[in-house]
Write a protein that holds these residues in place. Structure first.
Motif, PDB file in Angstrom:
ATOM      1  N   HIS A 283     -22.465 -27.470  11.521  1.00  0.00           N
ATOM      2  CA  HIS A 283     -22.030 -28.312  12.629  1.00  0.00           C
ATOM      3  C   HIS A 283     -20.515 -28.473  12.624  1.00  0.00           C
ATOM      4  O   HIS A 283     -19.840 -28.309  13.651  1.00  0.00           O
ATOM      5  N   SER A 284     -19.945 -28.774  11.449  1.00  0.00           N
ATOM      6  CA  SER A 284     -18.489 -28.929  11.352  1.00  0.00           C
ATOM      7  C   SER A 284     -17.781 -27.618  11.674  1.00  0.00           C
ATOM      8  O   SER A 284     -16.758 -27.601  12.360  1.00  0.00           O
ATOM      9  N   ALA A 285     -18.341 -26.515  11.165  1.00  0.00           N
ATOM     10  CA  ALA A 285     -17.725 -25.208  11.404  1.00  0.00           C
ATOM     11  C   ALA A 285     -17.670 -24.882  12.895  1.00  0.00           C
ATOM     12  O   ALA A 285     -16.662 -24.393  13.403  1.00  0.00           O
ATOM     13  N   ALA A 286     -18.760 -25.170  13.600  1.00  0.00           N
ATOM     14  CA  ALA A 286     -18.804 -24.885  15.033  1.00  0.00           C
ATOM     15  C   ALA A 286     -17.778 -25.728  15.793  1.00  0.00           C
ATOM     16  O   ALA A 286     -17.105 -25.237  16.704  1.00  0.00           O
ATOM     17  N   ASN A 287     -17.648 -27.002  15.411  1.00  0.00           N
ATOM     18  CA  ASN A 287     -16.713 -27.880  16.108  1.00  0.00           C
ATOM     19  C   ASN A 287     -15.261 -27.559  15.798  1.00  0.00           C
ATOM     20  O   ASN A 287     -14.376 -27.773  16.634  1.00  0.00           O
ATOM     21  N   LEU A 288     -14.998 -27.052  14.600  1.00  0.00           N
ATOM     22  CA  LEU A 288     -13.624 -26.762  14.201  1.00  0.00           C
ATOM     23  C   LEU A 288     -13.258 -25.291  14.384  1.00  0.00           C
ATOM     24  O   LEU A 288     -12.151 -24.880  14.047  1.00  0.00           O
ATOM     25  N   ASP A 289     -14.205 -24.508  14.874  1.00  0.00           N
ATOM     26  CA  ASP A 289     -13.959 -23.093  15.169  1.00  0.00           C
ATOM     27  C   ASP A 289     -13.542 -22.329  13.919  1.00  0.00           C
ATOM     28  O   ASP A 289     -12.558 -21.582  13.923  1.00  0.00           O
ATOM     29  N   VAL A 290     -14.294 -22.538  12.831  1.00  0.00           N
ATOM     30  CA  VAL A 290     -14.072 -21.802  11.583  1.00  0.00           C
ATOM     31  C   VAL A 290     -15.422 -21.296  11.092  1.00  0.00           C
ATOM     32  O   VAL A 290     -16.471 -21.810  11.488  1.00  0.00           O
ATOM     33  N   PRO A 291     -15.445 -20.292  10.217  1.00  0.00           N
ATOM     34  CA  PRO A 291     -16.717 -19.818   9.672  1.00  0.00           C
ATOM     35  C   PRO A 291     -17.397 -20.890   8.818  1.00  0.00           C
ATOM     36  O   PRO A 291     -16.733 -21.698   8.160  1.00  0.00           O
ATOM     37  N   SER A 292     -18.696 -20.908   8.827  1.00  0.00           N
ATOM     38  CA  SER A 292     -19.445 -21.825   7.972  1.00  0.00           C
ATOM     39  C   SER A 292     -19.084 -21.567   6.519  1.00  0.00           C
ATOM     40  O   SER A 292     -18.954 -20.420   6.091  1.00  0.00           O
ATOM     41  N   GLY A 293     -18.910 -22.621   5.757  1.00  0.00           N
ATOM     42  CA  GLY A 293     -18.509 -22.493   4.355  1.00  0.00           C
ATOM     43  C   GLY A 293     -17.017 -22.525   4.122  1.00  0.00           C
ATOM     44  O   GLY A 293     -16.572 -22.532   2.973  1.00  0.00           O
ATOM     45  N   THR A 294     -16.215 -22.554   5.192  1.00  0.00           N
ATOM     46  CA  THR A 294     -14.758 -22.620   5.049  1.00  0.00           C
ATOM     47  C   THR A 294     -14.348 -23.901   4.319  1.00  0.00           C
ATOM     48  O   THR A 294     -14.919 -24.965   4.547  1.00  0.00           O
ATOM     49  N   ALA A 295     -13.343 -23.808   3.451  1.00  0.00           N
ATOM     50  CA  ALA A 295     -12.858 -24.982   2.731  1.00  0.00           C
ATOM     51  C   ALA A 295     -12.139 -25.928   3.684  1.00  0.00           C
ATOM     52  O   ALA A 295     -11.231 -25.521   4.417  1.00  0.00           O
ATOM     53  N   LEU A 296     -12.568 -27.186   3.686  1.00  0.00           N
ATOM     54  CA  LEU A 296     -11.943 -28.228   4.492  1.00  0.00           C
ATOM     55  C   LEU A 296     -11.386 -29.313   3.583  1.00  0.00           C
ATOM     56  O   LEU A 296     -11.776 -29.422   2.415  1.00  0.00           O
ATOM     57  N   LEU A 297     -10.490 -30.125   4.109  1.00  0.00           N
ATOM     58  CA  LEU A 297     -10.036 -31.332   3.442  1.00  0.00           C
ATOM     59  C   LEU A 297     -10.867 -32.491   3.972  1.00  0.00           C
ATOM     60  O   LEU A 297     -10.919 -32.725   5.183  1.00  0.00           O
ATOM     61  N   LEU A 298     -11.533 -33.215   3.092  1.00  0.00           N
ATOM     62  CA  LEU A 298     -12.363 -34.350   3.496  1.00  0.00           C
ATOM     63  C   LEU A 298     -11.690 -35.633   3.025  1.00  0.00           C
ATOM     64  O   LEU A 298     -11.461 -35.825   1.827  1.00  0.00           O
ATOM     65  N   ILE A 299     -11.349 -36.489   3.976  1.00  0.00           N
ATOM     66  CA  ILE A 299     -10.716 -37.771   3.663  1.00  0.00           C
ATOM     67  C   ILE A 299     -11.681 -38.893   4.020  1.00  0.00           C
ATOM     68  O   ILE A 299     -12.210 -38.948   5.132  1.00  0.00           O
ATOM     69  N   GLU A 300     -11.923 -39.783   3.062  1.00  0.00           N
ATOM     70  CA  GLU A 300     -12.589 -41.053   3.363  1.00  0.00           C
ATOM     71  C   GLU A 300     -11.502 -42.118   3.390  1.00  0.00           C
ATOM     72  O   GLU A 300     -10.723 -42.240   2.439  1.00  0.00           O
ATOM     73  N   ARG A 301     -11.438 -42.873   4.485  1.00  0.00           N
ATOM     74  CA  ARG A 301     -10.370 -43.865   4.636  1.00  0.00           C
ATOM     75  C   ARG A 301     -10.961 -45.186   5.112  1.00  0.00           C
ATOM     76  O   ARG A 301     -11.616 -45.252   6.148  1.00  0.00           O
TER      77      ARG A 301
END
Length: 261
Positions: free
Chosen positions: A203-221
């Motif tokens: 779901h995140s990959a589709a919304n961010l236009d990157v391949p599934s499994g791509t490394a992302l930065l996850l921030i909890e704030r």
């Protein structure tokens, strides 16, 4: 006569172990990457100059540039040479600013609001916001775009006293931080943040236009409001690591932590 040791010998560093070419290439790539992101290196890149600057072989420099080329930061062409084509946008996390504020001057930030509704708070969210189990929260899901490129998927939980009035404002073109201060009539106080790496789910990959499994930065704030510093905003931000870098300035604690061993 007993042998006497030169006192300077004890202070001389040991002979450096020869590193592998791949290690040297990684070092060169890391230094160049940060220079590109800061805007220190723009335009053409001179391979010969890099061999002198880093005291490495031409093949090591080419291996380093291959790393940056694969990341999309430089373009290498036999006829044109090597040029910087893209730098990451620096997102400062040592100041309480929204994405539009922190990326000002790097492009236009647009918000695509996917969801904006009231729902029952998950138990973990209620605890973080110091609410009772089963209380309602305002939930907003947005895709943040820098110019026309998606760079962040933001999931936001707001306490209803500020979240419901906030929904009446322009959340497509305004940072939530700005609107929180507008509807509450008070300044934000502080935020607790944690950063980790996460692989993009489908779901995140589709919304961010990157391949599934791509490394992302996850921030909890968790953001606090006003003089009482009450928590009002809990966010989970997934940022594209190929387009965003995080920046902070740290200061040494003025009080000694402990005696050196």
């Amino acid at each position: 006569m007993p042998n006497q040791t030169d006192p300077l010998d004890a202070r001389r560093p040991p002979t450096a172990t020869r590193r592998r070419r791949a290690d040297d290439a990684r070092v060169v790539a890391d230094v160049l990457r940060r220079g590109i992101d800061r805007g220190d290196r723009i335009g053409a890149i001179d391979e010969s100059a890099l061999t002198t600057e880093f005291d490495v072989s031409r093949n090591t420099v080419r291996d380093a540039l291959a790393i940056l080329s694969a990341e999309g930061q430089i373009d290498r062409s036999p006829r044109v040479g090597t040029h910087v084509v893209r730098r990451k946008a620096e997102h400062g996390i040592d100041a309480l600013r929204g994405l539009q504020e922190t990326l000002r001057g790097l492009g236009e930030v647009h918000n695509e609001v996917r969801v904006a509704t009231v729902l029952r708070a998950p138990a973990a969210v209620a605890r973080r916001l110091e609410m009772s189990p089963g209380d309602d929260v305002v939930y907003i899901e947005r895709i943040r775009r820098l110019d026309d490129e998606p760079i962040s998927l933001d999931l936001t939980y707001l306490t209803p006293d500020v979240g419901i009035p906030l929904l009446e404002h322009d959340i497509e073109n305004t940072d939530v931080f700005t609107l929180l201060e507008r509807v509450s009539g008070t300044r934000l106080h502080s935020a607790e943040q944690s950063v980790e790496a996460a692989c993009a789910d489908p779901h995140s990959a589709a919304n961010l236009d990157v391949p599934s499994g791509t490394a992302l930065l996850l921030i909890e704030r968790l953001t606090r409001l006003g003089p009482t510093a009450r928590p009002v905003d809990l966010e989970y931000l997934r940022l594209r690591s190929d387009r965003i870098s995080l920046h902070a300035t740290a200061f040494r604690d003025p009080q000694p932590i402990g005696e050196p061993r």
